[in-house]
Design a protein around this motif. Structure first.
Motif, mmCIF file in Angstrom:
data_model
loop_
_atom_site.group_PDB
_atom_site.id
_atom_site.type_symbol
_atom_site.label_atom_id
_atom_site.label_comp_id
_atom_site.label_asym_id
_atom_site.label_seq_id
_atom_site.Cartn_x
_atom_site.Cartn_y
_atom_site.Cartn_z
ATOM 1 N N ASN A 133 0.802 -1.231 0.000
ATOM 2 C CA ASN A 133 0.000 0.000 0.000
ATOM 3 C C ASN A 133 0.831 1.276 0.000
ATOM 4 N N GLY A 134 2.111 1.208 -0.400
ATOM 5 C CA GLY A 134 2.873 2.440 -0.404
ATOM 6 C C GLY A 134 4.333 2.253 -0.739
ATOM 7 N N SER A 193 16.279 16.249 7.921
ATOM 8 C CA SER A 193 16.531 15.499 9.147
ATOM 9 C C SER A 193 16.053 14.060 9.078
ATOM 10 N N ALA A 194 15.095 13.747 8.210
ATOM 11 C CA ALA A 194 14.584 12.385 8.119
ATOM 12 C C ALA A 194 15.466 11.561 7.195
ATOM 13 N N LYS A 195 15.889 10.406 7.659
ATOM 14 C CA LYS A 195 16.685 9.496 6.832
ATOM 15 C C LYS A 195 15.824 8.413 6.204
ATOM 16 N N GLY A 196 14.622 8.239 6.761
ATOM 17 C CA GLY A 196 13.686 7.272 6.204
ATOM 18 C C GLY A 196 12.284 7.859 6.197
ATOM 19 N N LEU A 197 11.530 7.580 5.130
ATOM 20 C CA LEU A 197 10.161 8.066 5.007
ATOM 21 C C LEU A 197 9.311 6.947 4.430
ATOM 22 N N LYS A 198 8.261 6.590 5.155
ATOM 23 C CA LYS A 198 7.330 5.572 4.670
ATOM 24 C C LYS A 198 5.962 6.218 4.498
ATOM 25 N N VAL A 199 5.401 6.088 3.311
ATOM 26 C CA VAL A 199 4.085 6.639 3.002
ATOM 27 C C VAL A 199 3.209 5.492 2.514
ATOM 28 N N THR A 200 2.158 5.205 3.261
ATOM 29 C CA THR A 200 1.261 4.107 2.907
ATOM 30 C C THR A 200 -0.187 4.577 2.979
ATOM 31 N N SER A 222 -6.270 -3.801 0.951
ATOM 32 C CA SER A 222 -5.399 -3.571 -0.196
ATOM 33 C C SER A 222 -5.916 -2.367 -0.973
ATOM 34 N N VAL A 223 -5.033 -1.406 -1.194
ATOM 35 C CA VAL A 223 -5.411 -0.177 -1.895
ATOM 36 C C VAL A 223 -4.666 -0.125 -3.225
ATOM 37 N N PRO A 224 -5.391 -0.135 -4.352
ATOM 38 C CA PRO A 224 -4.713 -0.006 -5.656
ATOM 39 C C PRO A 224 -4.059 1.380 -5.777
ATOM 40 N N ILE A 225 -2.771 1.394 -6.098
ATOM 41 C CA ILE A 225 -2.026 2.647 -6.196
ATOM 42 C C ILE A 225 -1.268 2.665 -7.517
ATOM 43 N N ASP A 226 -1.334 3.789 -8.181
ATOM 44 C CA ASP A 226 -0.527 4.006 -9.393
ATOM 45 C C ASP A 226 0.706 4.807 -8.977
ATOM 46 N N ILE A 227 1.883 4.203 -9.108
ATOM 47 C CA ILE A 227 3.122 4.840 -8.666
ATOM 48 C C ILE A 227 3.940 5.249 -9.891
ATOM 49 N N LYS A 228 4.310 6.523 -9.907
ATOM 50 C CA LYS A 228 5.147 7.015 -11.001
ATOM 51 C C LYS A 228 6.356 7.729 -10.404
ATOM 52 N N GLU A 229 7.500 7.613 -11.067
ATOM 53 C CA GLU A 229 8.738 8.267 -10.635
ATOM 54 C C GLU A 229 9.290 9.076 -11.782
ATOM 55 N N ALA A 230 9.578 10.354 -11.505
ATOM 56 C CA ALA A 230 10.146 11.209 -12.564
ATOM 57 C C ALA A 230 10.835 12.400 -11.922
ATOM 58 N N ASP A 231 12.070 12.655 -12.333
ATOM 59 C CA ASP A 231 12.795 13.863 -11.927
ATOM 60 C C ASP A 231 12.860 14.016 -10.412
ATOM 61 N N GLY A 232 13.148 12.922 -9.728
ATOM 62 C CA GLY A 232 13.303 12.988 -8.276
ATOM 63 C C GLY A 232 11.997 13.104 -7.524
ATOM 64 N N THR A 236 5.062 9.989 -7.393
ATOM 65 C CA THR A 236 3.635 10.310 -7.341
ATOM 66 C C THR A 236 2.859 9.037 -7.085
ATOM 67 N N LEU A 237 2.071 9.046 -6.041
ATOM 68 C CA LEU A 237 1.235 7.910 -5.666
ATOM 69 C C LEU A 237 -0.210 8.339 -5.849
ATOM 70 N N ALA A 238 -0.923 7.670 -6.743
ATOM 71 C CA ALA A 238 -2.289 8.071 -7.054
ATOM 72 C C ALA A 238 -3.258 6.926 -6.776
ATOM 73 N N THR A 239 -4.343 7.261 -6.087
ATOM 74 C CA THR A 239 -5.467 6.346 -5.914
ATOM 75 C C THR A 239 -6.678 6.974 -6.598
ATOM 76 N N ASP A 240 -7.834 6.355 -6.428
ATOM 77 C CA ASP A 240 -9.048 6.921 -7.024
ATOM 78 C C ASP A 240 -9.434 8.237 -6.385
ATOM 79 N N GLU A 241 -8.899 8.540 -5.205
ATOM 80 C CA GLU A 241 -9.316 9.731 -4.453
ATOM 81 C C GLU A 241 -8.211 10.755 -4.233
ATOM 82 N N LEU A 242 -6.960 10.323 -4.169
ATOM 83 C CA LEU A 242 -5.875 11.225 -3.787
ATOM 84 C C LEU A 242 -4.671 11.065 -4.697
#
Length: 949
Positions: free
Chosen positions: A36-37, A46-53, A84-94, A97-103
């Protein structure tokens, strides 16, 4: 939001995002995909790790760590089901983008900045670029971090939540609040915006919202005494306020007498009993701008700046409160200041502190900073409206239960019924006078004096507790008993906890004595231990539940081991917890305490709904059958007014059940001594009358307080307008039970909020954002309490809508205007929204007296309206398996037709056939809630019926 506002928000959020993306030329590490993320390892900041789910497609969980590892401990607050949340993940230029049906969630891989937009790409809000910080901290051998997170958010939004506080603040946009638990203060780290998003900050330690700096002493200013000499203010100590005899005069550069430690700095041997202290001189800021002041006070307190009174307040000596005010000061300019304080008894508490100016844009940011945690963890949730946001909040933190129907009736309490005869006598008097009542309360000190925590009864005063409860039940009432997490060290219950290491020992080691003469030593159990929670329940079960008590009053659940101790010593008194140092777990005690009672009772009897009244609370406590009340508030008009915004913001923190001591708890001595015919008696009765009117329209309707006794027949004779008014609103509450219990049902079926800030229903009308003295009670009624002595009218703002009807006269008013509403002694202004429905049942004296039949459906015409009439079995949890009914009542303005829809669902004992009486009120057909005649009656058997209005 206006087009200009949308444009400015777009510029703000996307400008910050573009800056964050391109400001750093470094190439970030590739992300890791998790369920999910994603996990990102920022290269700057300051953050060395970031988790987004994603929890759901419109709820995001963000975790930021000062290392590359994340905290794996289970949240005390969040209990979301994993989907389970369907997510469209795209990576470009650093950028990820994580896209769902709502966000659409955008992550800058270099900095870790997270931004949020809706599915169409319209920005909602964003973390501030470089707005995250960590600082290592070690407490009691455990490592952690002090942490903060700032957000750039729309400038023109309203912000609500943060729990229940006493400074009478409504809209928290641009304001500061310290989040810790205290008698009269309940801190919930959640905010909700009129832009339809919310943020739940999942941390249990001392937290600040807004400015992360603590208020500091007034020595931050240049200070001058009353002669103009630099160095401090003149402090004059009068040992006799009447003769103004001076005990001592000295110069003081700080006013910090806020707790049991700092009060030692008062002049030695100063007699407080009839004293007065005045601090006066001048203050000079080191910079220009808006300084924010906080005065911590007990007793009678007034403060002036440049001759202008900033506030005038009172609190009882042992239970301080806070006053906030601001002053625009110019650098190098002297300003007169005077603080006058009458302690009102023995040693009392006073303090004055301030925050220096900050940039206005920074002040309007949403920001959380916490003393200790393992990593940042927060939830972002977006909704279609503010109700939807609260629904998302409860998706994360748990469903609210439907409170038992009897709990929505009237509660009578006092501090305290000293014998079982007193308690039974009070209930009997209610029944004799035909005053509706469902619940009576046995407050503290029913135990033998030396055995607090034994859960035993003093047999001289309570010789037959089972018989007492039986007599209560025979009179169709319920009884709640006060149970504290406190144990004298000589009791067997204390020894049972202690043997397992489940007692906080510092208070016993320090020989801390409580306030019961001559003082007894004890402490609190560790509610963070699952074993301790089970033992606490087992003790209550064996000694109390088996006797037939219906509800639990969990007092002092902050925990208040020693009132007026410093925060530092409070933490020392309640550590270590089973989970770690109290510094890390400072705010969640009430949550864990309620959890033990709720789970314990449901484990032995799942056929009776749990009811807990708790003096403190935390995010998620709604899932444990808990109602929070506002603590030991004062009996003053300003305290009554402060409860309005306090209750609204508590409800807008996602917790639907709230109440207060109607009439206030702590009583000014002038009211204790008031005699018949005196001005003080007149004011006492009017204060209680106005408070009672207000109390009839909050989720739980409960009267409580110290002497004088608070039963309506003790407050005034039955011929007095005070008695008549209180009886009127009590009966009105019961007649409205079909409406009120439907609201309770909606808290479960719709995640509804009963006590509603106007912004929830009228967010397009920005005039309502700062209104904290009016609120919606459900979807239809707007309550406008009167909180000034002698007032017989008050200004009321009618939000932009299809219009409003005076509930008593039926007079119609257009929305979007301020009116002067009549408020004679016996009535509080009450308005019904055009395009709404209110349901009334027969007159009853307790909730189970008769079925809700016939039901009178009052339609306030002017716009389409809908209302779902909810019913269930009233006392059990069968509604959780779908055993409830819902009947939709729908008014069509165009066809002037009310349709009673098909009954959905069923339960044992439901009315198969019933009668509805339809009454339509409009501009030409006035009506009032006191006369429900002029209806059209229809029979209903569960199939749709339509009636022309």
């Amino acid at each position: 939001m206006s087009e200009k506002g949308k444009m400015m928000k777009n510029i703000l959020v996307w400008g910050a995002l573009i800056c964050a993306i391109y400001a750093c030329g470094e190439t970030s590490k590739s992300y890791e995909q998790v369920e999910n993320g994603v996990v990102v390892y920022p290269t700057t900041g300051s953050a060395k790790g970031l988790k987004v789910t994603f929890v759901t497609d419109d709820i995001v969980k963000v975790e930021a760590s000062a290392t590359t590892a994340f905290d794996t401990t289970t949240s005390l607050v969040a209990v979301p089901e994993q989907v389970s949340v369907p997510i469209d993940i795209k990576e470009a230029d650093g950028t990820l983008t994580l896209a769902t049906d709502e966000l659409i969630v955008t992550i800058n891989q270099a900095t870790g900045q997270v931004s949020y937009a809706d599915a169409e790409g319209n920005p909602i809000m964003s973390e501030q670029n470089e707005g995250r910080a960590f600082e290592a901290i070690t407490v009691e051998g455990k490592a952690g971090y002090t942490m903060s997170q700032k957000f750039d958010s729309p400038e023109d939004e309203g912000i609500y939540g943060l729990g229940q506080h006493q400074a009478d603040e409504m809209n928290y946009k641009g304001k500061n609040e310290e989040l810790f638990q205290y008698n009269t203060k309940v801190s919930i780290p959640f905010v909700m915006s009129t832009e339809n998003y919310g943020i739940l900050w999942d941390n249990y330690s001392l937290t600040r919202y807004g400015d992360e700096r603590p208020y500091t002493n007034i020595d931050q200013f240049k200070l001058y005494d009353k002669t103009g000499k630099e160095g401090g203010l003149t402090a004059t100590y009068y040992d006799d306020q009447n003769s103004e005899h001076v005990f001592v005069e000295r110069v003081e550069d700080i006013i910090d007498y806020e707790n049991l430690t700092t009060v030692e700095n008062f002049p030695k041997d100063f007699p407080f009993a009839n004293a007065k202290i005045v601090w006066e001189g001048q203050i000079e800021g080191s910079e220009s701008g808006l300084f924010r002041f906080l005065c911590y006070y007990a007793g009678y307190t007034k403060l002036w700046i440049n001759g202008e009174l900033q506030f005038e307040k009172w609190r009882t000596a042992w239970n301080p409160s806070v006053a906030k005010f601001s002053a625009d000061l110019k650098k190098g300019e002297k300003n007169d200041i005077k603080l006058e304080w009458i302690p009102d008894g023995g040693v009392s508490y006073i303090g004055l502190k301030a925050l220096s100016p900050v940039d206005e844009a920074a002040q309007k940011q949403i920001a959380f900073s916490s003393e200790m945690g393992q990593n940042i963890r927060y939830y972002f949730m977006a909704g279609d409206n503010m109700d939807d946001v609260i629904s998302k909040y409860r998706t994360v933190t748990g469903k609210a239960q439907v409170m038992p129907k009897w709990s929505m009736g009237f509660w009578q309490s006092r501090e305290r019924y000293k014998t079982q005869d007193e308690l039974l006598g009070a209930l009997g008097e209610f029944r004799k006078r035909h005053i509706p009542i469902d619940n009576i309360v046995l407050d503290w000190s029913y135990w033998p004096k030396t055995e607090w925590g034994s859960h035993d009864f003093d047999l001289e005063r309570f010789p037959d507790i089972t018989g007492m409860i039986d007599k209560i039940h025979e009179q169709n009432a319920r009884v709640m008993i006060s149970v504290w997490p406190k144990f004298y060290h000589n009791t067997e219950h204390y020894k049972q906890f202690d043997a397992q290491g489940w007692m906080y020992k510092r208070a016993v080691e320090d020989s801390v004595k409580d306030w019961i003469y001559p003082g007894y030593i004890g402490s609190f159990y560790d509610a963070y231990s699952s074993g301790a929670r089970k033992m606490f329940w087992d003790q209550i079960h064996d000694k109390l539940y088996t006797k037939g008590f219906d509800a639990w009053w969990m007092d002092a659940s902050e925990p208040d081991i020693l009132s007026n101790a410093s925060i530092k010593y409070r933490k020392e008194l309640s550590t270590p917890t089973a989970l770690g140092p109290s510094t890390e777990y400072f705010n969640a005690y009430a949550l864990q305490n309620a959890k033990g009672i709720y789970e314990g009772q449901r484990s032995v009897n799942n056929d009776e709904r749990v009811f807990i009244l708790t003096r403190s609370g935390f995010a998620g406590i709604q899932r444990f059958g808990a109602v929070t009340w506002s603590g030991d508030i004062g009996t003053r008009w300003e305290d009554m007014k402060a409860q309005i915004s306090a209750g609204i913001n508590f409800a807008m923190s996602g917790l639907p059940y709230w109440t207060m001591d109607v009439g206030g708890f702590c009583v000014e001595k002038r009211y204790e001594r008031a005699t018949e015919g005196s001005e003080d008696m007149k004011e006492w009765r009017e204060l209680n009358t106005r408070w009672f009117q207000f109390g009839a329209f909050v989720p739980l309707f409960r009267v409580h307080g110290q002497y004088p006794f608070r039963e309506v027949y003790n407050l005034a004779p039955e011929t007095h307008p005070a008695y008549k008014s209180m009886l009127y609103y009590n009966k009105l509450r019961y007649k409205m039970m079909p409406y009120i219990y439907s609201l309770a049902g909606w808290t479960y079926t719709k995640d509804y909020t009963i006590m509603r800030g106007l912004a929830m229903d009228f967010s397009a009308d920005k005039k309502v954002y700062d209104i904290g003295d009016q609120f919606m009670f459900g979807p239809s009624l707007m309550a406008c309490p009167v909180y000034a002595y002698g007032a017989r009218d008050r200004e009321v703002y009618l939000p932009k809508s299809a219009g409003w009807y005076d509930a008593y006269s039926g007079e119609y008013y257009t929305g979007g205007q301020t009116i002067t509403a009549q408020a004679e002694y016996e009535r509080m202004p009450l308005f019904a929204k055009a395009g709404s429905i209110v349901t009334f049942g027969p007159e009853i004296e307790y909730t189970t007296q008769k079925p809700a039949d016939p039901i009178t459906v009052v339609v306030y015409a002017g716009a389409d309206a809908s209302f779902d009439l909810y019913e269930d079995e009233g006392t059990n949890y069968n509604y959780e398996s779908g055993k409830f009914t819902s009947i939709n009542l729908k008014w069509s303005e165009s066809t002037k037709t009310l349709t009673i829809g098909e009954r959905e669902g069923s339960f044992d004992g439901m009315l198969e056939n019933r009668t509805f009486r339809i009454k339509v009120i409009n501009k030409d057909n006035k009506g009032n809630i006191d006369d429900l005649s002029g209806y059209e009656e229809v029979k209903y058997s569960g199939q749709p019926v339509s009636v022309k209005g």
